[in-house]
Design a protein around this motif. Structure first.
Motif, PDB file in Angstrom:
ATOM      1  N   CYS A 147       0.828  -1.209   0.000  1.00  0.00           N
ATOM      2  CA  CYS A 147       0.000   0.000   0.000  1.00  0.00           C
ATOM      3  C   CYS A 147       0.863   1.259   0.000  1.00  0.00           C
ATOM      4  O   CYS A 147       0.534   2.259  -0.641  1.00  0.00           O
ATOM      5  CB  CYS A 147      -0.963   0.008   1.185  1.00  0.00           C
ATOM      6  N   MET A 148       2.020   1.192   0.688  1.00  0.00           N
ATOM      7  CA  MET A 148       2.921   2.343   0.737  1.00  0.00           C
ATOM      8  C   MET A 148       3.616   2.537  -0.609  1.00  0.00           C
ATOM      9  O   MET A 148       3.721   3.659  -1.113  1.00  0.00           O
ATOM     10  CB  MET A 148       3.953   2.161   1.845  1.00  0.00           C
ATOM     11  N   VAL A 149       4.087   1.446  -1.186  1.00  0.00           N
ATOM     12  CA  VAL A 149       4.770   1.521  -2.486  1.00  0.00           C
ATOM     13  C   VAL A 149       3.825   2.085  -3.542  1.00  0.00           C
ATOM     14  O   VAL A 149       4.191   2.973  -4.334  1.00  0.00           O
ATOM     15  CB  VAL A 149       5.274   0.126  -2.916  1.00  0.00           C
ATOM     16  N   THR A 150       2.590   1.587  -3.545  1.00  0.00           N
ATOM     17  CA  THR A 150       1.601   2.038  -4.532  1.00  0.00           C
ATOM     18  C   THR A 150       1.263   3.509  -4.351  1.00  0.00           C
ATOM     19  O   THR A 150       1.180   4.269  -5.322  1.00  0.00           O
ATOM     20  CB  THR A 150       0.315   1.195  -4.416  1.00  0.00           C
ATOM     21  N   SER A 151       1.063   3.926  -3.099  1.00  0.00           N
ATOM     22  CA  SER A 151       0.664   5.312  -2.853  1.00  0.00           C
ATOM     23  C   SER A 151       1.765   6.298  -3.214  1.00  0.00           C
ATOM     24  O   SER A 151       1.490   7.380  -3.746  1.00  0.00           O
ATOM     25  CB  SER A 151       0.241   5.494  -1.394  1.00  0.00           C
ATOM     26  N   ILE A 152       3.027   5.941  -2.952  1.00  0.00           N
ATOM     27  CA  ILE A 152       4.136   6.826  -3.329  1.00  0.00           C
ATOM     28  C   ILE A 152       4.213   6.946  -4.849  1.00  0.00           C
ATOM     29  O   ILE A 152       4.407   8.037  -5.395  1.00  0.00           O
ATOM     30  CB  ILE A 152       5.467   6.309  -2.757  1.00  0.00           C
ATOM     31  N   LYS A 153       4.041   5.836  -5.540  1.00  0.00           N
ATOM     32  CA  LYS A 153       4.082   5.858  -6.998  1.00  0.00           C
ATOM     33  C   LYS A 153       2.957   6.728  -7.557  1.00  0.00           C
ATOM     34  O   LYS A 153       3.177   7.560  -8.458  1.00  0.00           O
ATOM     35  CB  LYS A 153       3.954   4.431  -7.543  1.00  0.00           C
ATOM     36  N   GLU A 154       1.747   6.528  -7.031  1.00  0.00           N
ATOM     37  CA  GLU A 154       0.612   7.332  -7.488  1.00  0.00           C
ATOM     38  C   GLU A 154       0.801   8.799  -7.135  1.00  0.00           C
ATOM     39  O   GLU A 154       0.394   9.691  -7.895  1.00  0.00           O
ATOM     40  CB  GLU A 154      -0.687   6.802  -6.879  1.00  0.00           C
ATOM     41  N   SER A 155       1.394   9.070  -5.977  1.00  0.00           N
ATOM     42  CA  SER A 155       1.615  10.458  -5.559  1.00  0.00           C
ATOM     43  C   SER A 155       2.508  11.188  -6.554  1.00  0.00           C
ATOM     44  O   SER A 155       2.262  12.356  -6.887  1.00  0.00           O
ATOM     45  CB  SER A 155       2.248  10.494  -4.164  1.00  0.00           C
ATOM     46  N   LYS A 156       3.547  10.509  -7.023  1.00  0.00           N
ATOM     47  CA  LYS A 156       4.436  11.121  -8.013  1.00  0.00           C
ATOM     48  C   LYS A 156       3.671  11.463  -9.284  1.00  0.00           C
ATOM     49  O   LYS A 156       3.829  12.554  -9.850  1.00  0.00           O
ATOM     50  CB  LYS A 156       5.587  10.165  -8.342  1.00  0.00           C
ATOM     51  N   GLN A 157       2.830  10.552  -9.748  1.00  0.00           N
ATOM     52  CA  GLN A 157       2.049  10.786 -10.965  1.00  0.00           C
ATOM     53  C   GLN A 157       1.053  11.929 -10.772  1.00  0.00           C
ATOM     54  O   GLN A 157       0.919  12.802 -11.648  1.00  0.00           O
ATOM     55  CB  GLN A 157       1.314   9.496 -11.356  1.00  0.00           C
ATOM     56  N   ARG A 158       0.377  11.937  -9.642  1.00  0.00           N
ATOM     57  CA  ARG A 158      -0.602  12.987  -9.380  1.00  0.00           C
ATOM     58  C   ARG A 158       0.066  14.349  -9.237  1.00  0.00           C
ATOM     59  O   ARG A 158      -0.465  15.373  -9.691  1.00  0.00           O
ATOM     60  CB  ARG A 158      -1.412  12.643  -8.122  1.00  0.00           C
ATOM     61  N   LEU A 159       1.243  14.368  -8.622  1.00  0.00           N
ATOM     62  CA  LEU A 159       1.945  15.631  -8.435  1.00  0.00           C
ATOM     63  C   LEU A 159       2.399  16.197  -9.783  1.00  0.00           C
ATOM     64  O   LEU A 159       2.324  17.414 -10.011  1.00  0.00           O
ATOM     65  CB  LEU A 159       3.135  15.421  -7.511  1.00  0.00           C
ATOM     66  N   GLU A 160       2.851  15.334 -10.664  1.00  0.00           N
ATOM     67  CA  GLU A 160       3.239  15.773 -12.008  1.00  0.00           C
ATOM     68  C   GLU A 160       2.037  16.348 -12.747  1.00  0.00           C
ATOM     69  O   GLU A 160       2.147  17.380 -13.426  1.00  0.00           O
ATOM     70  CB  GLU A 160       3.836  14.602 -12.796  1.00  0.00           C
ATOM     71  N   PHE A 161       0.880  15.699 -12.618  1.00  0.00           N
ATOM     72  CA  PHE A 161      -0.349  16.170 -13.257  1.00  0.00           C
ATOM     73  C   PHE A 161      -0.753  17.530 -12.687  1.00  0.00           C
ATOM     74  O   PHE A 161      -1.115  18.458 -13.426  1.00  0.00           O
ATOM     75  CB  PHE A 161      -1.459  15.136 -13.046  1.00  0.00           C
TER      76      PHE A 161
END
Length: 305
Positions: A147-161
């Protein structure tokens, strides 16, 4: 008694007595709340947004009760003091139309140049720091908690967006909002939405509204949140640049800070329990992002048709 005497002297209020010292008093005209202000600029900003947001809206902010001389505040010691109507009855989320009108009117006030320039220099401007979040989460990432690995990955994508959106609308003004915008501050007087503002420093940007939308979703449902956005849009356009600025704030993974704060490393049991809470917090905010982006997509499709 000294403060009571001062209130009796300055205000047209009678039968003043303490209900909850030093904030709540009872009068012959009902219960009143006293607010204390240490910064005059902050006080003036709060006076203005309450006065302006009460115009043309079916919702009523807790405007400062005026003194006998028509003043919105009085000096008391080394601080300023204001008096407001007060009630404890919660308004709830059922009247979406009235909430939407209030938020729309509030945003129009928050974006206006007169209001915008009063306190901009001292407003808080939160900055999302992903590297700081990754540092705090490093132990869980090394343990490969999914859950932590997934959320960090998604956070990077959302922040770029989010950064991409903000870059495209970087020349448009941001609203300045009460830092503690909350459904819990919506109270009821007769059948009216009576919004009780705070004394918090205002925040430049849509973060307070993002937090409000998170609360709304927790109390209601995705369909209700979409209806609320539709009502807001009737009074403050979310279909152009301001809507994009709101979307950029919504997709910014602010919940990562909140989720990480829930983690407790003191024992394996508490660590596992914290991760479960983290996952729930993360998923609920993903629902917010999904719901808001769906609303914007639906609006764009209707325009295209």
């Amino acid at each position: 008694m000294e403060l009571i005497n001062t209130l009796e002297k300055e205000y047209e209020l009678y039968g003043i007595r303490w209900k909850e010292r030093p904030y709540l008093i009872m009068t012959d005209y009902g219960e009143k709340r006293i607010r204390y202000w240490s910064e005059e600029d902050n006080l003036n900003w709060h006076i203005r947004w309450r006065d302006e947001s009460s115009k043309g809206s079916s919702a009523v902010p807790d405007r400062m009760i005026r003194t006998k001389n028509g003043e919105a505040a009085i000096k008391y010691g080394n601080r300023w003091l204001t008096v407001h109507d007060h009630t404890k009855e919660w308004y709830g989320c059922e009247d979406i139309e009235r909430w939407g009108q209030f938020i729309g009117t509030l945003l129009n006030t928050a974006i206006s140049s007169d209001n915008h320039d009063v306190f901009v220099k001292q407003t808080r401007k939160p900055v999302f720091d992903l590297n700081q979040c990754i540092t705090r989460a490093q132990k869980y990432l090394e343990a490969n908690f999914q859950c932590m690995v997934t959320s960090i990955k998604e956070s990077k994508q959302r922040l770029e967006f989010s950064h991409a959106i903000k870059h495209n609308v970087r020349n448009y003004p941001l609203p300045v909002l009460d830092g503690e915008l909350s459904i819990k501050n919506g109270r009821k007087i007769f059948h009216f939405l009576f919004y009780q503002g705070s004394e918090a420093l205002p925040i430049k940007g849509y973060l307070p509204l993002r937090k409000f939308l998170v609360e709304w979703l927790e109390q209601t449902s995705p369909s209700s949140l979409k209806l609320l956005l539709t009502e807001v849009n009737k009074h403050f356009s979310l279909e152009r640049e301001q809507g994009l600025l709101l979307l950029a704030e919504v997709v910014t993974p602010w919940e990562l800070y909140d989720c990480l704060d829930q983690l407790d490393n003191s024992s394996l049991e508490r660590m596992i329990d914290g991760l479960k809470k983290y996952e729930v917090c993360w998923e609920s905010n993903r629902t917010l992002v999904k719901t808001v982006t769906e609303w914007f997509d639906e609006k764009r499709r209707k325009v295209a048709l």
